[in-house]
Scaffold this active site. Sequence first.
Site, PDB file in Angstrom:
ATOM      1  N   ARG A 522       0.839  -1.215   0.000  1.00 23.23           N
ATOM      2  CA  ARG A 522       0.000   0.000   0.000  1.00 23.23           C
ATOM      3  C   ARG A 522       0.863   1.251   0.000  1.00 23.23           C
ATOM      4  O   ARG A 522       1.934   1.281   0.619  1.00 23.23           O
ATOM      5  CB  ARG A 522      -0.878   0.046   1.257  1.00 23.23           C
ATOM      6  CG  ARG A 522      -2.050  -0.891   1.220  1.00 23.23           C
ATOM      7  CD  ARG A 522      -2.994  -0.628   2.385  1.00 23.23           C
ATOM      8  NE  ARG A 522      -2.298  -0.541   3.640  1.00 23.23           N
ATOM      9  CZ  ARG A 522      -2.753   0.136   4.711  1.00 23.23           C
ATOM     10  NH1 ARG A 522      -3.886   0.787   4.655  1.00 23.23           N
ATOM     11  NH2 ARG A 522      -2.071   0.169   5.828  1.00 23.23           N
ATOM     12  N   SER A 586       7.494  -4.902   7.323  1.00 27.28           N
ATOM     13  CA  SER A 586       7.104  -5.841   8.397  1.00 27.28           C
ATOM     14  C   SER A 586       7.920  -7.122   8.390  1.00 27.28           C
ATOM     15  O   SER A 586       7.369  -8.230   8.360  1.00 27.28           O
ATOM     16  CB  SER A 586       5.617  -6.165   8.275  1.00 27.28           C
ATOM     17  OG  SER A 586       4.886  -4.976   8.239  1.00 27.28           O
ATOM     18  N   ASP A 640       5.482  -2.973  11.399  1.00 28.13           N
ATOM     19  CA  ASP A 640       4.023  -2.806  11.536  1.00 28.13           C
ATOM     20  C   ASP A 640       3.568  -2.864  13.001  1.00 28.13           C
ATOM     21  O   ASP A 640       2.595  -2.235  13.390  1.00 28.13           O
ATOM     22  CB  ASP A 640       3.266  -3.848  10.709  1.00 28.13           C
ATOM     23  CG  ASP A 640       3.630  -5.289  11.060  1.00 28.13           C
ATOM     24  OD1 ASP A 640       4.662  -5.505  11.719  1.00 28.13           O
ATOM     25  OD2 ASP A 640       2.879  -6.197  10.653  1.00 28.13           O
TER      26      ASP A 640
END
Length: 900
Positions: A522, A586, A640
Amino acid sequence: QVDRYLYHMRLSDDVLLDVMARFQAEMVKGLGRDTNPTATVKMLPSFVRSLPDGSEKGDFLAVDLGGFQFRAHQVKVFDDGKQSSQLESKFYPTPKEVIQGSGAELFDYVADCLSDFMETKNLKHKKLPLGFTFSFPCKQTKLEEGVLLAWTKHFRVRGVQDTDVVSSLRKALQKHKASFDIDVDVLALVNDTVGTMMTCGYDDQRCEVGLIIGTGTNACYMEEMRHIDLVEGDEGRMCINTEWGAFGDDGALDDLRTEFDRELDLGSLNPGKQLFEKMISSLYLGELVRLILLKMTKEGLLFNGKVSTALLTKGKIEMKHVSAMEKYKEGLSNTKEILTELNLFPSEEDCVAVQHVCTIVSFRSANLCAAALAAILTRLRENKKLLRMRTTVGIDGGLYKTHPQYAKRLHKVVRRLVPTCDVRFLLSASGSGRGAAMVTAVAHRLAAQRRRIDAALAPFLLPLGILREVQDKMRAELEYGLKRETQAKATVKMLPTYVCGTPDGTEKGKFLALDLGGTNFRVLLVKIKSGRRRSVQMYNKIFAIPLEIMQGTGEELFDHIVQCIADFLEYMGIKGARLPLGFTFSFPCRQASIDKGTLVGWTKGFKATDCEGEDVVDMLREAIRRRNEFDLDIVAVVNDTVGTMMTCGYEDPNCEIGLIAGTGSNVCYMEDMKNIEIVEGNEGKMCINTEWGAFGDNGCIDHIRTKYDREVDEGSLNPGKQRYEKMTSGMYLGEIVRQILIDLTKQGLLFRGHISESLRKRGIFETKFLSQIESDRLALLQVRRILQQLGLDSTCDDSIIVKEVCGVVSRRAARLCGAGLAAIVEKKRENRGVERLQITVGVDGTLYKLHPHFSRVLRETVKELAPQCDVTFMLSEDGSGKGAALITAVAKRLHNVGQK
């Protein structure tokens, strides 16, 4: 003339559909906890939860009490693949003094007969399981316990009503054990109707209804547990013994009962009781015919008005006479012979009329029986949510077997009333004997299966002592990761993130965030406003990462990321602005500063080459330079988990822990700088990314890993790595379940021992299926549908076991996660030096958010293991996107403060 006279006994299809609806209403009443006490159709739970599956085997005894004879049986069930069994029986009379004497006399007589039978068959020195067919209404609370509600069928034994008949039989057998050396284990109390269903169920696995239509009448069927209020639990099915003979005892059939029905009832042993049975069972049909013939004769319509003694004598016309008179070809000659024997001297017209009376009476019986049976079939079909259903009805009883027309009439009417059900009628071979043995055999099989399933799942049930051990080991590993001399060898890496503060509300501006952590990537634009109108606005776009890029070269991966950023900047019209950027990455990174992150190792299916040991921020900058279209200020590389903590920290300043419980599993928390030996300085705090997924990689939790965990680990992309994550994260739980299902299937405990092609496929059992299967709102029927989508053809019993396996695996995951988190909150409490800690944990991840029980079990475990910590769990709203922007904003704020 007869038709006019018996007009009320001829029932149209509309009337039968109405009877069907009335019976359906009575069934619902009988199943409801509040309505059952006043219901006439008692809908008694039988505690028979499973039908034969063909794997039953062994020697079983059965005794059958309920008719004019007592029967003892030995049943051998062969596991030869042909589903064959062998029945040997002996019949004993039931003398009047026994069936109308005391309870002790009755059960002593049963024990005597059984002892004689075992001696005859040379079974005295064997311990055998026994099924007790007791064909009277009983209230059961267990399979091997039943309290007699009322005697029927001419039995009037004193002192037995409202007592447990199995206890009485056991006492009688106990007396015989010493004197006659017989050892019998009473495993099941069975109604003859249930026995009929089970016998036929052994031959045809579609059989889920039992029907008796003989001296008495009754029906049973497999009902969904969720509809049986009288029994705890919602899982699976249970056979319900309807005791439908009492239908109408509350007046529900008064409009259909004739004067003859009323007269017959008044002259019976139990007036006002078993009214439906009195309209349809063979015990009463002969008497009904006698009453009709008597009245017709008195009115001069038969036998020239001459009433013989036979017509005045109760019970003189029996069902065998009715059956003989209705025979297709010899019916008329039989009628003449029977009537002559009764001193009635009939004319030809009398014989025709009497034969017609018999037909109308037996036809009405078949019609009423068909209407009630149609109600049961409709309920079964609706329970299964099918438009059309194929099923089998197991049938026993003299009326059905010996009456020349009854079976044909019954079948025809049932098919007319329920055209949406394709019904096979299967005649039971000794339902009360073989059936009782079958119930016992199934109970025997289920008990053995239960022991094996429990043994397979036992290692997943972690007692509190083991969880405390896990908590202590996690605590020790956290300390190793923080200390300079042990950090290099530590499995829990305790990576410094260089995030040294949480939001204070003064953050503002426009920030870009990138989020790479799974199969999607994203790009976000985040606008943060401070002051009284404090808010965060986000705009984002999602891009897929193809497998060939996830597992290609590092250069290809970062070029793809930059291509996605360029598309987004173009889409938002901000290509020229040099915005500060936070990069949520992440994967385990070793950071030397907030904008430098060296990849320790890929996880979650990523395998891009030339990345491990490299600074991912440099790789991103290089890819931006290669493209040469725009420039960005990369302020922070973010995990994350840290993003999750920061997002919640923006809402709640008390939030100093971040937890991810989703595809992967990880925790971060704010640690005192003085405890972080691998970073210079002792002032303030810094967020530590524990990377706790690798906990146990040194073997410290090997004693709690099961053979299934080892299978999953060996078949993964990174064998021997991330062992704790493989026991607690969504990416692996479905695979653990699949391994257990394969093992149980190999043991013959699931899917009829057949491992389907789909069950062999790694990854077929996604964690989302665990969440769906474990949902409290989901009926077993829907569980079966989910399994069918996965190519697993499951029975109801299979579905229960699969649901149990899912529950055990996800509960262990939540408990282990809770033990790890308890170690963190206890460390925080000691850091602060307080008696009681109040702290908030920011949480994200699909497992926590979407699984129906994970979050609750996790919270309960933390409370149990860290009782001095009041932990609030706060759901994070987009930790990896919004969180990255907030970290960037906090870093900018702290940087500006430092500059000033």
